[in-house]
Design a protein around this motif. Structure first.
Motif, PDB file in Angstrom:
ATOM      1  N   SER A 146       0.847  -1.200   0.000  1.00  0.00           N
ATOM      2  CA  SER A 146       0.000   0.000   0.000  1.00  0.00           C
ATOM      3  C   SER A 146       0.878   1.243   0.000  1.00  0.00           C
ATOM      4  O   SER A 146       1.800   1.367   0.800  1.00  0.00           O
ATOM      5  N   SER A 196       1.444  -4.667   3.614  1.00  0.00           N
ATOM      6  CA  SER A 196       0.193  -4.612   4.363  1.00  0.00           C
ATOM      7  C   SER A 196      -0.469  -5.984   4.376  1.00  0.00           C
ATOM      8  O   SER A 196      -0.073  -6.889   3.639  1.00  0.00           O
ATOM      9  N   CYS A 251      -5.607   2.796   4.646  1.00  0.00           N
ATOM     10  CA  CYS A 251      -6.221   1.554   5.112  1.00  0.00           C
ATOM     11  C   CYS A 251      -7.740   1.598   4.932  1.00  0.00           C
ATOM     12  O   CYS A 251      -8.367   0.572   4.636  1.00  0.00           O
ATOM     13  N   HIS A 277      -1.993  -1.782   7.822  1.00  0.00           N
ATOM     14  CA  HIS A 277      -0.897  -1.169   7.083  1.00  0.00           C
ATOM     15  C   HIS A 277       0.255  -0.920   8.063  1.00  0.00           C
ATOM     16  O   HIS A 277       0.144  -0.071   8.963  1.00  0.00           O
TER      17      HIS A 277
END
Length: 295
Positions: A146, A196, A251, A277
């Motif tokens: 991410s 993540s 997130c 995350h």
């Protein structure tokens, strides 16, 4: 052979109290998934509803688990197995449960090159039978990348400021700008990203006839867009950088993407999505949770 051996479990207890669950944790069992043998650990148990009974017959549960090695893992197999748990504990138990923990190994292709590699997916199957009511839950864990939208915007601003500084008052030439864009002097900042994890708890409709592990994993990874890779060449790494740049997410974004994708699955009666995350900026994690129950 055991006629002359004492059976202490059949004695009455001095503390007549029913127990919610009695059984065993961490039993090594082989499963059959998609025709392949998979090593797993099982937690098997029943309720002890007969308050006067000293204990359950754990060896009976252990022996019944042999069925897992013989047939493809399915809801029907688990229903039958839990039914046998209760049958072997008639007059003692009204509820039986089983949890299976294992790792699926799936071969995943690279993004661009012909390479591929194996990737592991931690999985759990939880089943409970009370009367004729079967409850089934799948738990899947997926790793993905991410990239923070905030840091991406801040990085772009710094690049713009450096561009204004380096080209102030100068006529622009495409070749010079292109060279500048490809230099450390030009791209002075990059957004931060982190590995993540998506933790999915999926409640299955009791009428479901199969576990669609591969389909669920594929759909979740497609929703996220940046599943971690296995074997890669530089072209794959570049494609992964492009995917991250086009899929910036907090997130909250990741949780909403997964929520939308999973609601399309007809075999799901409900779910909980938890995304974590592991921040590269902070020493703590960013977490988002979303739940849904079919109405």
């Amino acid at each position: 052979m055991t006629a002359l051996l004492p059976d202490i479990a059949c004695q009455s207890t001095r503390l007549p109290i029913p127990l919610d669950w009695v059984g065993m944790h961490g039993i090594a069992v082989p499963l059959r998934i998609a025709g392949e043998r998979v090593a797993a650990f099982a937690d098997a148990g029943v309720s002890l509803d007969e308050a006067d009974a000293r204990g359950i017959h754990m060896s009976r549960l252990f022996l019944e688990l042999e069925a897992l090695a013989e047939d493809e893992l399915s809801p029907a197999l688990l229903r039958g197995l839990l039914g046998q748990f209760l049958k072997s504990h008639a007059q003692l138990s009204q509820r039986a449960s089983l949890a299976l923990r294992f790792e699926l190994m799936l071969r995943r292709p690279a993004l661009v090159s012909p390479l591929s590699g194996w990737k592991r997916y931690p999985c759990e199957v939880h089943a409970q039978l009370e009367g004729d009511v079967l409850q089934l839950e799948l738990r899947l864990t997926l790793a993905y990348s991410s990239t923070c939208p905030c840091s991406a915007a801040l990085a772009r601003q710094l690049i713009q400021e450096r561009f204004d500084s380096d080209f102030a008052g100068r006529p622009l030439k495409a070749s010079e700008v292109r060279a500048w864009l490809g230099s450390p002097q030009g791209i002075v900042a990059t957004p931060h990203s982190q590995r993540s994890e998506a933790q999915l708890r999926l409640q299955l409709d009791p009428a479901t006839d199969a576990f669609a592990f591969d389909e669920l994993i594929d759909q979740a990874e497609a929703a996220l867009g940046t599943a971690v890779q296995t074997a890669v060449k530089r072209a794959d790494e570049q494609a992964f950088a492009l995917a991250n740049g086009q899929n910036l997410m907090f997130c909250e974004d990741a949780a909403r993407r997964l929520h939308r994708a999973l609601r399309e699955r007809q075999e799901l009666a409900g779910f909980e999505v938890r995304v974590v995350h592991a921040e590269s900026l902070h020493a703590h994690d960013a977490v988002a949770v979303s739940r849904w129950v079919r109405g």
